[in-house]
Design a protein around this motif. Sequence first.
Motif, short mmCIF file in Angstrom:
data_model
loop_
_atom_site.label_atom_id
_atom_site.label_comp_id
_atom_site.label_asym_id
_atom_site.label_seq_id
_atom_site.Cartn_x
_atom_site.Cartn_y
_atom_site.Cartn_z
N TRP A 283 13.12 85.09 21.37
CA TRP A 283 12.72 84.79 20.00
C TRP A 283 12.34 86.07 19.26
O TRP A 283 12.59 86.21 18.06
CB TRP A 283 11.57 83.79 19.96
N TRP B 186 24.01 84.49 18.54
CA TRP B 186 22.85 84.34 17.65
C TRP B 186 22.38 85.71 17.15
O TRP B 186 22.07 85.88 15.97
CB TRP B 186 21.71 83.62 18.35
N VAL C 46 15.51 87.93 18.28
CA VAL C 46 16.11 87.30 17.10
C VAL C 46 15.36 87.72 15.84
O VAL C 46 15.96 88.01 14.80
CB VAL C 46 16.12 85.77 17.24
N LEU C 47 14.03 87.76 15.93
CA LEU C 47 13.21 88.15 14.77
C LEU C 47 13.51 89.59 14.36
O LEU C 47 13.67 89.89 13.17
CB LEU C 47 11.73 88.00 15.10
N PRO D 92 10.99 88.71 24.91
CA PRO D 92 11.35 87.31 24.66
C PRO D 92 12.52 87.22 23.69
O PRO D 92 12.62 88.02 22.74
CB PRO D 92 10.08 86.72 24.05
N GLN E 106 23.47 83.11 23.11
CA GLN E 106 22.39 83.98 22.64
C GLN E 106 22.94 85.24 22.00
O GLN E 106 22.41 85.72 20.98
CB GLN E 106 21.47 84.32 23.81
#
Length: 463
Positions: A139, A84, A142-143, A137, A81
């Motif tokens: 996600w 990423w 990452v956004l 979260p 993670q």
Amino acid sequence: MAVTEERDPALGTVPRPRPGRWVDHYDPEDREQWESTGRAAARRNLWLSIFAEFLGFSVWQLWTIVTPSLNSAGFSLSADQMFWLIAVPNLVGATLRFPYTFAVPRFGGRNWTIVSALLLIVPCAGLAVVVQNPDTPFWLMVLVAATAGVGGGNFASSMANISFFFPEREKGAALGLNAAGGNLGVAVVQLVVPIVVVIGGGLALERAGLVVIPLAVLAAVLAWRSMDNLSAAKADFAGYAAAVRNKHTWVISFLYIGTFGSFIGYAGVFPTLIKNEFPQVSFDWGFIGLPTVPLTLAFTGALVGSMARPYGGRLSDRLSGASVSIGAYAVMALGALGAIAALRSGSFALFFGSFLVLFVASGMGNGSIYRMIPAVFRAGLTPGDGAGLVLAKREAAACIGIAAGVGAYGGFIIPRVFATSMTSTGSLVPALVGFIGFYAVCAAVTAAVYVRGRATRFAGTAI
């Protein structure tokens, strides 16, 4: 639409039916105009462009220095993670470099610098919000990290803008200075942010984003007050299309992944690699009253890589771009071998030194690859072929933009290769072995195409 009445102190403007400081009849190749008014205006726009691009690179790489400290702030991220969060901004930034190339001719260099500087506020504010809540979260993280890619796009528009201001005889130096100034943003953010987030005690990661916001506003204000839009800045779609069809555009872009891709990729992962592989390493700032700050030494990699870039170009002028590039790939392979030896021996000093070798070699390779581009597209021209020379210059300019975008994808590839290596084998060694093989391929391609092949058709001048 309102008519502008503003006047540039050096060049002046003609009222036009569009807003902004639009300068007409600007020709840097006109020596009289250049000496009287052009040089001063070009330099002013260059320095302001460097400042805005410097901030763009800083924002682009914010997550590279914040990510290693997230678990210390209450998050529970795996190594995959973390990689990423480091890789995604580079993926977005590399992709944005293509449309950003055409933003300056479409909107004007001054106007787009204002817009692109203000866009930097979005990722900074987003980072400041999400890092304060360990329950965010993944996600969403990452956004938010992806929005930092707007900083990576700034390089393309900044380089395109400055290229219109300078004559051919001075363009190389100006673009080199512009590129180096932007690259330094990586080093500065990796030096300053670890200090900023711990001043006063504790770990306030949100400051990493908040500290950049007023600087982004300042860059926009300075661009609004003192930069210019050039009416002569036109998008060369024909030259771009010709470069896309030329196989050497893609060969050079591939080679640039090996140099700039390595620089931006290693710069992104270096703080995390130090944190994961040598967690005991920190740097004591007690002599100036600050607490111990981990990872601070990571900034030196990006610093020496940025400083090495101009020397790669200068050395290529004396030897050739192809020979310097081959040497750079060879030294990078040696650096990766040193890093492997360091991991096996547990030596931080060797690990750190090996990565500095990687950074210096990749920086010099950046300069040598860019030095090759004009020579490659002039190869085979006969003396007096004016039309061919004009087309070669247009293709070379387009190739620079394409290679800058393609090469930046290395900033995504390298973190993901390291992540795969760690999750599959628990070691960084397989990734480093793969990079050594890649550098061998790059060196072989350079030798085959630009030493034994194309150089023989270049009127006796080495590429």
